[in-house]
Design a protein around this motif. Structure first.
Motif, PDB file in Angstrom:
ATOM      1  N   SER A 174       0.837  -1.199   0.000  1.00 54.72           N
ATOM      2  CA  SER A 174       0.000   0.000   0.000  1.00 54.72           C
ATOM      3  C   SER A 174       0.873   1.250   0.000  1.00 54.72           C
ATOM      4  O   SER A 174       2.096   1.198   0.177  1.00 54.72           O
ATOM      5  CB  SER A 174      -0.937   0.006   1.201  1.00 54.72           C
ATOM      6  OG  SER A 174      -0.203   0.085   2.409  1.00 54.72           O
TER       7      SER A 174
ATOM      8  N   LYS B 266     -14.125  -5.310  -2.200  1.00 58.40           N
ATOM      9  CA  LYS B 266     -12.859  -5.024  -1.542  1.00 58.40           C
ATOM     10  C   LYS B 266     -11.731  -5.457  -2.457  1.00 58.40           C
ATOM     11  O   LYS B 266     -11.645  -6.630  -2.836  1.00 58.40           O
ATOM     12  CB  LYS B 266     -12.770  -5.777  -0.203  1.00 58.40           C
ATOM     13  CG  LYS B 266     -11.549  -5.434   0.621  1.00 58.40           C
ATOM     14  CD  LYS B 266     -11.654  -4.044   1.238  1.00 58.40           C
ATOM     15  CE  LYS B 266     -10.507  -3.756   2.197  1.00 58.40           C
ATOM     16  NZ  LYS B 266     -10.610  -2.404   2.791  1.00 58.40           N
TER      17      LYS B 266
ATOM     18  N   ASP C 211     -12.172  12.921   0.303  1.00 57.60           N
ATOM     19  CA  ASP C 211     -13.232  12.181   0.983  1.00 57.60           C
ATOM     20  C   ASP C 211     -14.031  11.419  -0.062  1.00 57.60           C
ATOM     21  O   ASP C 211     -14.884  11.986  -0.753  1.00 57.60           O
ATOM     22  CB  ASP C 211     -14.133  13.152   1.754  1.00 57.60           C
ATOM     23  CG  ASP C 211     -15.180  12.434   2.608  1.00 57.60           C
ATOM     24  OD1 ASP C 211     -15.285  11.190   2.496  1.00 57.60           O
ATOM     25  OD2 ASP C 211     -15.891  13.111   3.370  1.00 57.60           O
ATOM     26  N   LEU C 212     -13.760  10.133  -0.178  1.00 59.07           N
ATOM     27  CA  LEU C 212     -14.398   9.316  -1.209  1.00 59.07           C
ATOM     28  C   LEU C 212     -15.895   9.172  -0.985  1.00 59.07           C
ATOM     29  O   LEU C 212     -16.657   8.952  -1.934  1.00 59.07           O
ATOM     30  CB  LEU C 212     -13.744   7.936  -1.265  1.00 59.07           C
ATOM     31  CG  LEU C 212     -12.252   7.906  -1.586  1.00 59.07           C
ATOM     32  CD1 LEU C 212     -11.731   6.475  -1.547  1.00 59.07           C
ATOM     33  CD2 LEU C 212     -11.970   8.537  -2.942  1.00 59.07           C
ATOM     34  N   ARG C 213     -16.353   9.294   0.240  1.00 60.17           N
ATOM     35  CA  ARG C 213     -17.779   9.130   0.528  1.00 60.17           C
ATOM     36  C   ARG C 213     -18.610  10.208  -0.148  1.00 60.17           C
ATOM     37  O   ARG C 213     -19.774   9.980  -0.496  1.00 60.17           O
ATOM     38  CB  ARG C 213     -18.014   9.159   2.036  1.00 60.17           C
ATOM     39  CG  ARG C 213     -17.366   7.995   2.792  1.00 60.17           C
ATOM     40  CD  ARG C 213     -17.427   8.207   4.278  1.00 60.17           C
ATOM     41  NE  ARG C 213     -16.696   9.420   4.667  1.00 60.17           N
ATOM     42  CZ  ARG C 213     -16.600   9.862   5.906  1.00 60.17           C
ATOM     43  NH1 ARG C 213     -17.198   9.198   6.884  1.00 60.17           N
ATOM     44  NH2 ARG C 213     -15.921  10.960   6.186  1.00 60.17           N
TER      45      ARG C 213
ATOM     46  N   GLN D 161     -16.949   2.392  -5.307  1.00 57.18           N
ATOM     47  CA  GLN D 161     -16.273   2.792  -4.073  1.00 57.18           C
ATOM     48  C   GLN D 161     -15.070   1.893  -3.807  1.00 57.18           C
ATOM     49  O   GLN D 161     -14.017   2.364  -3.354  1.00 57.18           O
ATOM     50  CB  GLN D 161     -17.250   2.719  -2.902  1.00 57.18           C
ATOM     51  CG  GLN D 161     -16.667   3.080  -1.539  1.00 57.18           C
ATOM     52  CD  GLN D 161     -16.406   4.560  -1.369  1.00 57.18           C
ATOM     53  OE1 GLN D 161     -17.002   5.371  -2.084  1.00 57.18           O
ATOM     54  NE2 GLN D 161     -15.531   4.917  -0.444  1.00 57.18           N
ATOM     55  N   ALA D 162     -15.198   0.603  -4.098  1.00 54.89           N
ATOM     56  CA  ALA D 162     -14.087  -0.327  -3.889  1.00 54.89           C
ATOM     57  C   ALA D 162     -12.908   0.029  -4.784  1.00 54.89           C
ATOM     58  O   ALA D 162     -11.745  -0.024  -4.361  1.00 54.89           O
ATOM     59  CB  ALA D 162     -14.538  -1.764  -4.141  1.00 54.89           C
TER      60      ALA D 162
ATOM     61  N   GLN E 250     -11.371   3.205  -3.415  1.00 56.20           N
ATOM     62  CA  GLN E 250     -10.608   2.942  -2.189  1.00 56.20           C
ATOM     63  C   GLN E 250      -9.275   2.290  -2.499  1.00 56.20           C
ATOM     64  O   GLN E 250      -8.247   2.604  -1.875  1.00 56.20           O
ATOM     65  CB  GLN E 250     -11.425   2.055  -1.251  1.00 56.20           C
ATOM     66  CG  GLN E 250     -10.894   2.032   0.183  1.00 56.20           C
ATOM     67  CD  GLN E 250     -11.029   3.380   0.855  1.00 56.20           C
ATOM     68  OE1 GLN E 250     -12.133   3.900   0.996  1.00 56.20           O
ATOM     69  NE2 GLN E 250      -9.912   3.959   1.268  1.00 56.20           N
TER      70      GLN E 250
ATOM     71  N   GLN F 259      -6.918   4.861  -3.587  1.00 56.58           N
ATOM     72  CA  GLN F 259      -6.448   5.700  -2.485  1.00 56.58           C
ATOM     73  C   GLN F 259      -5.525   4.939  -1.530  1.00 56.58           C
ATOM     74  O   GLN F 259      -4.595   5.515  -0.966  1.00 56.58           O
ATOM     75  CB  GLN F 259      -7.634   6.264  -1.712  1.00 56.58           C
ATOM     76  CG  GLN F 259      -7.270   7.374  -0.732  1.00 56.58           C
ATOM     77  CD  GLN F 259      -8.499   8.052  -0.169  1.00 56.58           C
ATOM     78  OE1 GLN F 259      -9.301   7.424   0.520  1.00 56.58           O
ATOM     79  NE2 GLN F 259      -8.640   9.346  -0.431  1.00 56.58           N
ATOM     80  N   ASP F 260      -5.757   3.650  -1.374  1.00 55.20           N
ATOM     81  CA  ASP F 260      -4.935   2.849  -0.456  1.00 55.20           C
ATOM     82  C   ASP F 260      -3.671   2.304  -1.127  1.00 55.20           C
ATOM     83  O   ASP F 260      -2.618   2.223  -0.490  1.00 55.20           O
ATOM     84  CB  ASP F 260      -5.743   1.664   0.078  1.00 55.20           C
ATOM     85  CG  ASP F 260      -6.834   2.085   1.040  1.00 55.20           C
ATOM     86  OD1 ASP F 260      -6.863   3.263   1.435  1.00 55.20           O
ATOM     87  OD2 ASP F 260      -7.678   1.225   1.375  1.00 55.20           O
TER      88      ASP F 260
ATOM     89  N   ALA G 121      -2.518   0.743   4.301  1.00 54.86           N
ATOM     90  CA  ALA G 121      -3.284  -0.482   4.537  1.00 54.86           C
ATOM     91  C   ALA G 121      -2.386  -1.554   5.139  1.00 54.86           C
ATOM     92  O   ALA G 121      -1.163  -1.513   4.994  1.00 54.86           O
ATOM     93  CB  ALA G 121      -3.899  -0.984   3.236  1.00 54.86           C
TER      94      ALA G 121
END
Length: 348
Positions: free
Chosen positions: A59, A198, A256-258, A267-268, A271, A274-275, A335
């Motif tokens: 990560s 995920k 802020d991904l939300r 979203q996965a 994320q 971003q990770d 991560a």
């Protein structure tokens, strides 16, 4: 393996027409990734490959440096493509009852591997003809470009390479069917990851050839961890900008991904960007391309249009290096590390 001149022609499409009769991969008994509170003690390399220290599984560092993409051939507002059933990488996993087949480099008739392979394996229908077959021990794969089945059931291809799925998935010289010289299994979005929403690894992306600068630092037409460029010299790349074959792209942590209100699968992907980020591994005739294994087409719930909303958020991680994988902060990672692989009785 001797480095060979490799000319690529990768088209980019939107989500393609579903391939009729594409067999579904066997389900993983131990899912490749679960929420952190119930992460598996071990993982299966057929579904979550490469060592925990591999750049594919590392990560971003807490001190990673994020810089705006500056490239005359790349547009922040140019959207994204999502290759699934065409111009992607079909993955087939052998069982212990499948026949043993030979895998050859076509021009030289060099035998690269002999291992079990399912008879239902089929290459991608486009001119790249990509195909990945994983052996029944789940520790080795064979990756082919322009794959072709021989009358006796063996396979040959214009490029045939063998990878240790317990290794790094990156190499010091050309060792792959991607123009960047790395494993094509790395960064591929898998079926189980979409189901679980995920993605616990770095992604792989392609960009338009004009978006990459062939005058990379160090005098090569690529940067680490890539080891190759289209044609060997990247002649069809651009000559300016900070985007190279092998560049690590990522969404900075302050985003802020939300607030993007993406679908769970979108979203996965966001994320994961971003990770872990995404390595530029190939060129295609589109702004940016993501890859999903074809067997996942029936569970795919995100879209190219949705992923295009992430493009303006991407930045180049400028301090990614062999001694600083994922950018600065070697002891502070975004991560948790990947779970270990089980002991390998074959010693490969």
């Amino acid at each position: 393996m001797t480095t060979r001149k490799f000319l690529r022609s990768q088209a980019a499409g939107l989500i393609a027409v579903v391939a009729i009769g594409m067999p579904r991969l066997a389900q993983c008994e131990s899912p490749p990734h679960a929420p952190e509170s119930s992460a598996p003690a071990l993982r299966d390399a057929a579904y979550w490959p490469f060592s925990a220290s591999s750049p594919w599984n590392t990560s971003l560092g807490a001190n990673a440096s994020y810089v705006k993409i500056e490239s005359p051939g790349f547009s922040a507002n140019g959207g994204a493509n999502l290759n699934v059933t065409n111009w992607s990488y079909p993955v087939f996993i052998a069982s212990e009852t499948d026949p043993i087949r030979g895998f050859y480099w076509r021009d030289s008739n060099e035998l690269i591997a002999r291992m079990r392979a399912p008879d239902q394996a089929r290459a991608d229908r486009q001119s790249d003809g990509s195909l990945i077959i994983i052996n029944d021990a789940h520790d080795t794969d064979v990756e082919m470009w322009q794959a072709r089945r021989r009358p006796n059931g063996d396979w040959d291809a214009s490029v045939t390479v063998r990878h240790n799925l317990r290794g790094a998935g990156f190499y010091e010289d050309y060792q792959g069917i991607r123009a960047g010289g790395m494993s094509a299994l790395g960064g591929l979005i898998r079926r189980e990851e979409l189901i679980r929403r995920k993605i616990p690894h770095v992604l792989a992306v392609a960009v338009d050839g004009s978006a990459m600068n062939r005058n990379a630092p160090g005098g090569n037409p690529f940067v680490w961890p890539a080891s190759w460029a289209d044609g060997g010299d990247g002649d069809d790349y651009g000559t300016s900008g900070n985007l190279y074959m092998g560049s690590l792209l990522a969404i900075p942590p302050e985003v802020d991904l939300r607030r993007l209100k993406l679908s769970p699968q979108g979203q996965a992907v966001a994320q994961a960007l971003q990770d872990y980020g995404a390595y530029v591994v190939d060129q295609g005739s589109a702004n940016i391309i993501y890859y999903v294994e074809p067997s996942a087409h029936d569970v795919l719930a995100t879209s190219a249009a949705e992923l295009g909303r992430l493009t303006p958020l991407l930045r180049v991680v400028t301090n990614n290096s062999p001694l600083n994988v994922g950018g600065g902060g070697t002891t502070r990672r975004v991560a948790a590390p990947a779970p270990p692989l089980p002991n390998n009785p074959l010693g490969n």
